[in-house]
Scaffold this motif. Structure first.
Motif, PDB file in Angstrom:
ATOM      1  N   LEU A  37       0.703   3.819  -3.195  1.00  0.00           N
ATOM      2  CA  LEU A  37       0.330   5.214  -2.949  1.00  0.00           C
ATOM      3  C   LEU A  37       1.484   6.171  -3.232  1.00  0.00           C
ATOM      4  CD1 LEU A  37      -1.785   4.804   0.318  1.00  0.00           C
ATOM      5  CD2 LEU A  37      -2.619   5.182  -2.005  1.00  0.00           C
TER       6      LEU A  37
ATOM      7  N   VAL B 135      -7.538  -0.524  -2.903  1.00  0.00           N
ATOM      8  CA  VAL B 135      -7.646   0.937  -2.748  1.00  0.00           C
ATOM      9  C   VAL B 135      -8.875   1.447  -3.495  1.00  0.00           C
ATOM     10  CG1 VAL B 135      -6.552   3.143  -3.268  1.00  0.00           C
ATOM     11  CG2 VAL B 135      -5.177   1.252  -2.373  1.00  0.00           C
TER      12      VAL B 135
ATOM     13  N   TYR C 290       0.835  -1.205   0.000  1.00  0.00           N
ATOM     14  CA  TYR C 290       0.000   0.000   0.000  1.00  0.00           C
ATOM     15  C   TYR C 290       0.870   1.257   0.000  1.00  0.00           C
ATOM     16  CZ  TYR C 290      -3.932  -3.072   0.975  1.00  0.00           C
ATOM     17  OH  TYR C 290      -4.887  -4.057   0.883  1.00  0.00           O
TER      18      TYR C 290
ATOM     19  N   TRP D 232      -1.104   7.735  -9.338  1.00  0.00           N
ATOM     20  CA  TRP D 232      -1.768   9.023  -9.177  1.00  0.00           C
ATOM     21  C   TRP D 232      -2.102   9.655 -10.521  1.00  0.00           C
ATOM     22  CZ3 TRP D 232      -4.092   9.741  -4.922  1.00  0.00           C
ATOM     23  CH2 TRP D 232      -3.579   9.203  -3.739  1.00  0.00           C
TER      24      TRP D 232
END
Length: 311
Positions: free
Chosen positions: A76, A289, A72, A82
């Motif tokens: 991230l 997620v 994770y 992103w």
């Protein structure tokens, strides 16, 4: 005159108890197939994916090591993730907003007294056509239309809007907006039909009272139509938000997430991690997620539905 035997009396007394016991278990037996399907097709796979996300690499590694939340932290901190999230937000927000605007516009037109009879039937058939096609058919159709030698480039160059043909789906500056337009075209009938049904349920007395008070068409729309449609608009917008963020087939069949990741969304990003890079643990982490983010929207949707049912 004969009296009943004790055995017969006991049997007679226990029959209602058996019926009540059987009636108590019947609802559970009726929902058992659905519960088993949900467990087998949803709960178990979700638990397995969550488990995969806690190991270094599963499937390809015979002895995967437990890494906790390291995956994770990695996902991230990945700029590509992103980038996919940003593209997903742009794609989703624009699609949902324009779905709503086009849906309301066409619903108002089809509900208007100015359009009736055969023209209304023809318009309904034409406007609902995009919803009939599957995502793969829509993708093939629009790839042909947006091809450099396709109809859209031919028309735009003929009338002088463009000096030369543009590869809309292969140009970084136009690819994301192109797939967004395709998604808008294929999805607006869902809003149109739902809002049209809502408009036909608005009492005509409300419009008559508004006209008596001197309200014009615009004022009637904001004071009568929108308040009546608000529960439907909330429900449709939240459902469309969930569906659009999970859109995969349309984007994969048109651009595959390219060019240079300019149309990469979270669904294609996760798919590539799993089946292009064979990083199944990272793909599972990305999926978890996305699941958590979708759950927040789903919870908000359920709360809105509960409020609407109670009002």
């Amino acid at each position: 005159m004969t009296s009943s035997s004790p055995a017969a009396a006991i049997a007679t007394a226990t029959q209602p108890q058996r019926r009540s016991r059987r009636g108590r278990f019947e609802p559970y037996l009726l929902i058992a197939p659905t519960v088993l399907l949900v467990l087998g097709l949803m709960v178990v796979p979700i638990v397995i994916v969550i488990g995969y996300s806690l190991f270094d690499n599963v499937v390809t590694n015979q002895n995967p090591q437990f890494v906790g939340v390291a995956n994770y932290v990695a996902i991230l901190g990945n700029p590509a993730f992103w980038n996919a999230v940003g593209n997903t937000l742009i794609f989703t927000v624009i699609s949902v907003v324009i779905h709503l605007l086009i849906g309301i516009g066409f619903a108002l037109m089809l509900n208007s007294k100015l359009v009736h009879g055969l023209p209304r039937t023809i318009f309904r058939a034409i406007y609902i056509l995009p919803w009939i096609f599957t995502a793969s058919v829509v993708a093939v159709l629009w790839r042909l239309l947006l091809d450099p030698s396709g109809v859209i480039n031919y028309v735009l160059t003929t009338i002088g809007v463009l000096h030369q043909a543009v590869p809309w789906l292969a140009t970084p500056a136009t690819a994301l907006i192109s797939v967004t337009v395709i998604n808008i075209w294929s999805g607006y009938p869902f809003f149109m039909i739902s809002l049209l049904a809502g408009l036909q349920g608005v009492p005509s007395d409300l419009y008559e009272a508004a006209r008596v008070d001197g309200a014009g068409l615009v004022r009637q729309f904001f004071s009568v139509t929108l308040p009546a449609l608000r529960p439907i608009v909330y429900s449709m917008a939240l459902l469309d938000l969930l569906w659009t963020t999970q859109q995969f087939t349309l984007i994969w069949a048109t651009t595959g997430g390219g060019p240079i990741n300019h149309t990469e969304v979270v669904s294609t990003f996760t798919y590539k991690l799993a089946f292009n890079s064979y990083q199944f643990s990272m793909a599972s982490t990305s999926a978890v997620v996305i699941l958590v983010a979708s759950l927040f929207v789903a919870i908000f949707y359920v709360r809105q539905q509960k409020k609407a049912s109670q009002s």
